[in-house]
Structure formats: C-alpha cells, structure tokens
Design an enzyme around this catalytic site. Sequence first.
Site, PDB file in Angstrom:
ATOM      1  N   CYS A 161      40.819  46.133  37.748  1.00 36.14           N
ATOM      2  CA  CYS A 161      41.533  45.005  37.228  1.00 36.14           C
ATOM      3  C   CYS A 161      40.205  43.864  37.199  1.00 36.14           C
ATOM      4  O   CYS A 161      39.528  43.203  38.706  1.00 36.14           O
ATOM      5  CB  CYS A 161      42.599  43.971  37.868  1.00 36.14           C
ATOM      6  SG  CYS A 161      42.618  42.029  37.458  1.00 36.14           S
ATOM      7  N   CYS A 184      46.843  29.193  40.636  1.00 39.85           N
ATOM      8  CA  CYS A 184      46.116  29.613  40.502  1.00 39.85           C
ATOM      9  C   CYS A 184      45.108  28.839  41.166  1.00 39.85           C
ATOM     10  O   CYS A 184      44.237  28.330  40.979  1.00 39.85           O
ATOM     11  CB  CYS A 184      45.424  30.298  39.226  1.00 39.85           C
ATOM     12  SG  CYS A 184      44.325  31.293  38.927  1.00 39.85           S
ATOM     13  N   CYS A 216      44.358  25.927  35.957  1.00 42.80           N
ATOM     14  CA  CYS A 216      45.530  26.449  35.780  1.00 42.80           C
ATOM     15  C   CYS A 216      46.208  25.658  37.339  1.00 42.80           C
ATOM     16  O   CYS A 216      45.787  26.315  38.264  1.00 42.80           O
ATOM     17  CB  CYS A 216      46.007  27.692  35.882  1.00 42.80           C
ATOM     18  SG  CYS A 216      45.925  28.070  33.825  1.00 42.80           S
ATOM     19  N   GLU A 219      35.446  39.206  42.149  1.00 39.94           N
ATOM     20  CA  GLU A 219      36.384  40.362  42.632  1.00 39.94           C
ATOM     21  C   GLU A 219      36.843  41.022  41.565  1.00 39.94           C
ATOM     22  O   GLU A 219      37.101  40.435  40.760  1.00 39.94           O
ATOM     23  CB  GLU A 219      37.669  39.463  43.603  1.00 39.94           C
ATOM     24  CG  GLU A 219      36.969  38.797  44.792  1.00 39.94           C
ATOM     25  CD  GLU A 219      38.018  38.041  45.760  1.00 39.94           C
ATOM     26  OE1 GLU A 219      37.928  38.325  46.921  1.00 39.94           O
ATOM     27  OE2 GLU A 219      39.656  37.649  45.565  1.00 39.94           O
ATOM     28  N   CYS A 222      36.253  29.634  37.587  1.00 39.37           N
ATOM     29  CA  CYS A 222      37.245  29.503  36.243  1.00 39.37           C
ATOM     30  C   CYS A 222      37.146  27.977  35.428  1.00 39.37           C
ATOM     31  O   CYS A 222      37.400  27.105  36.987  1.00 39.37           O
ATOM     32  CB  CYS A 222      38.592  30.166  36.043  1.00 39.37           C
ATOM     33  SG  CYS A 222      39.621  30.037  35.031  1.00 39.37           S
TER      34      CYS A 222
HETATM   35  N1  SAH Z   1      42.288  33.505  32.417  1.00 35.53           N
HETATM   36  C1  SAH Z   1      43.142  34.987  32.272  1.00 35.53           C
HETATM   37  C2  SAH Z   1      42.678  35.637  33.622  1.00 35.53           C
HETATM   38  C3  SAH Z   1      43.440  35.659  34.624  1.00 35.53           C
HETATM   39  S1  SAH Z   1      44.359  36.621  34.790  1.00 35.53           S
HETATM   40  C4  SAH Z   1      44.973  34.078  32.204  1.00 35.53           C
HETATM   41  O1  SAH Z   1      45.011  33.158  32.124  1.00 35.53           O
HETATM   42  O2  SAH Z   1      45.393  34.756  31.637  1.00 35.53           O
HETATM   43  C5  SAH Z   1      45.404  36.890  35.787  1.00 35.53           C
HETATM   44  C6  SAH Z   1      47.021  35.718  35.725  1.00 35.53           C
HETATM   45  O3  SAH Z   1      47.621  35.948  37.220  1.00 35.53           O
HETATM   46  C7  SAH Z   1      47.336  34.789  34.685  1.00 35.53           C
HETATM   47  O4  SAH Z   1      48.476  35.100  33.589  1.00 35.53           O
HETATM   48  C8  SAH Z   1      47.550  33.778  36.167  1.00 35.53           C
HETATM   49  O5  SAH Z   1      48.030  32.782  35.441  1.00 35.53           O
HETATM   50  C9  SAH Z   1      48.184  34.334  36.492  1.00 35.53           C
HETATM   51  N2  SAH Z   1      48.854  33.734  38.008  1.00 35.53           N
HETATM   52  C10 SAH Z   1      47.773  32.844  38.409  1.00 35.53           C
HETATM   53  N3  SAH Z   1      47.751  32.123  39.478  1.00 35.53           N
HETATM   54  C11 SAH Z   1      49.222  32.778  40.013  1.00 35.53           C
HETATM   55  C12 SAH Z   1      49.764  32.964  41.045  1.00 35.53           C
HETATM   56  N4  SAH Z   1      49.472  32.007  42.253  1.00 35.53           N
HETATM   57  N5  SAH Z   1      50.753  34.015  41.107  1.00 35.53           N
HETATM   58  C13 SAH Z   1      50.911  35.095  40.334  1.00 35.53           C
HETATM   59  N6  SAH Z   1      50.331  34.886  39.020  1.00 35.53           N
HETATM   60  C14 SAH Z   1      49.334  34.514  39.114  1.00 35.53           C
END
Ligand code: SAH
Length: 401
Positions: A104, A118, A115, A91, A111
Amino acid sequence: MPVNLLDYDQRGLTDLCASIGEQPFRARQLMRWIHQLGESDFERMTDLAKPLRATLAQLAVVQPPSVMSESTAADGTHKWLLSVGAGNGIETVFIPEVNRGTLCISSQVGCALKCSFCSTGRQGFNRNLTTGEIIGQLWWANRALESMHSSAASGKDRIISNVVMMGMGEPLTNFENVVAALYIMLDDHAYGLSRRRVTVSTAGIVPNIDRLSAACPVALAVSLHAPTDDLRNTLVPINRKYPLKDLMEACRRYVDAAHVDRAAEDEPDLPSRLLTSKSVPAALAHKWKRNGSPRDFVTFEYVMLDGVNDRIEHARQLLALTREVPCKLNLIPFNPFPDSGYRRSPPEQIRAFQETLLAAGLIATVRKTRGEDIDGACGQLAGQVVDRTRRRLRREAEESA
Ligand code: SAH
C-alpha cells in the site's frame, strides 16, 4: 544536480538515453537493472559499456526515499516511515496474505481533502510526491522484503504481487506523477504487474477518473462512504465539488471503457480506443492488447461509522445509488485514531448491513483490518507532515476557543 532515474518511466529513460547518444534498448537495460535487480550503482551494471557507466555516474543517481523507522505488526503487516526531505515522512505498508502480498503506497505528503474520519487528512498537506518517491516505495519494499525473506528471493515469485494506491494522499490530484509511476509498475522491464493487480483509490476526482481511463486503466476503487449527497458532503467534502450523480456516471464510463478495450482485445482488427490514445506507451498498449483487460467493475469502499452511515436504510440507499454501476462493495470497519470523534460500527451491525446488500445481489465484502497495532490500517497512516495548510493549528485553535 544529477537527475534521479527513479523519476523516469521507459519513455522518459529512452529520451534521456537519446540525449546522450544512446539507443532505446539501453533504456530497457536500465529499467531492468534499476527495478528488477534493485541496482543503484552504475558500476555494477555490467552489460553497459564502461564509458556509458561513467557518463551515467556523472549525470544521474538512483535514489529512493530513505527509511526513518519501520515496524512489524503481530499479523505480519510491515510499515515503513520513509523520509522525503525537509522533515516530511510518508508511510508504506506491506500486507502479507496466503497467496498474495499487497503493498500500500502513498502518493502525497499528507492530504488536502479533509475527509472527516481519516487521520491522514488531519495531518494537513505538504506536497505531491515525485514519480521517484512513489515508485521508490515499491523499489525499496522489494529490496527490503527480499532480504527479510531470503528464501523467497531465490524463487521466481515476487513477494509483492499487488499494489494499491491507498496510502497517504489522493492519487488523482497528483495525476502525472502517479501515472508515470503506474507505467513503471506495469512495464515488463520493471515490475511487470498486470492492470488487475494495481489499484488506484480515489475520493472521487471526477475529471481525473476519465483521464485515468484514457492514460492507464488500472483497477479503480472509489471511497464512497455515504449513499446521499447530504451525508457525503460531511464525510468526504470533495463531494460538494463532484456530487454523487457525477461520480456514479464517471464510474460507469470507467467500466464501459474497460468493456470497449476487452472487445478490442478479443478482436485484433478492431481499433481500440486505448491503442489510438497517444498517451499510452506503445509497449504497454501492446501488452494490454495481448494479455489482460482491466477489471470490469469498480470497488466502492465504505467505512463503517457507528450511528453515522451504517443503518439498514443507508444500505438500501446504496443499492439504489449503485444500481447502474457494475461494482463490488468493500466495507471497512472504521479504524480509530486519537480524537477522531467516531466509533467503529459493532460487528453485528456490519453483518446486517452486508447481508442487506448481499440479499439484493450486490457483492459486498468486509475488509479484514490489518496492522492495527502499528497504526498501519486504513486511515491510520499519519506519516510526518510539515503541514503547509496550517490545518492542525486552526483545528487546535478552534478546539481551545
Ligand atoms: N485518497 C484516496 C486514497 C486513500 S485510500 C481515497 O480516498 O480513496 C484509504 C482508504 O481508507 C479510503 O477508502 C479511506 O476513505 C479509508 N479510510 C480513511 N480513514 C479511515 C479510517 N479511519 N478507518 C477506515 N478506513 C479509512
């Protein structure tokens, strides 16, 4: 099999041209045709000699990922699901704002980092994207947006002014392909973006933060999400490998290196660490020396999870943790997805958290949620992942046990 020219930065294209007996300036011409003009048909690259066009047609293609579906949110956010073969889809999201447009983009199919909050992590992992698949998202979005806003196409301003590597995947575990794609974004013969307008976001792959600093110091965002190792271990499991102390030191080194480069830019005779680095293409090193330094702060992203990491005590711990790092805090209201197990912090809690940080002098902003109605917001990108880690299967088995 023909090669895909989207996989090549200027240096790679120069080598490719050399291998067929062509001069380096041909590589620059190709960059302009492919990336600035969005041309994929060699026959239409009219300033290339006819025999060269014929050779290229045999040897190469310009092949971006293809579109499987797209949707537009009520707020104008636009999302594409792009096919990268074998049932996998990634996406890409365009977020229009008053004076900028941010794309973006994704760096991996799924991934591997898991986390807990996410939805991309829930999808499992299939593979790294190639350079062509990463830059192909920008190539595609530029063309699609220009045809959507045909009036803007005639103007000089590009619709996409900023790129953030905040889509699916962890960019710093796909290092080489991501850096080559960054070089293309910054190249004046391609997209010509400044380093301040390109952001790599990482969950904290410490050694590769240093490598990025040497190879391509763009703006850095770090997904922090917790002020202590105990809590962060549960939210961002890669923290067990690279704990907060190491992560904060890496962030400081990143910013310090930016200062070194800035000093070198102000004082042309001073040899810069960057300019002596073999990995940086000469044209980019020259551009950086001439105009523009990377940002001199790191952005920490912090997702606001109700009752998990959003207490005032956490804000105070954050202040202590980040004291030594020039930084800004970006608070992200949690974006829900099915069975996430988390709730978004209430607005008054987010405000109180923000005010605690602001009162102590830390710049803290709250990220405006965009594109939520099309699942285009942070952490909602799920794409279509043929999971090779079988994470989904295992979780479903655990849940039904
Ligand atoms: N893997 C990288 C790039 C992803 S960026 C990273 O972790 O930075 C996407 C951003 O959105 C990251 O800061 C991630 O932690 C955050 N994110 C992930 N899931 C989310 C959610 N459900 N709500 C809000 N932010 C989220």
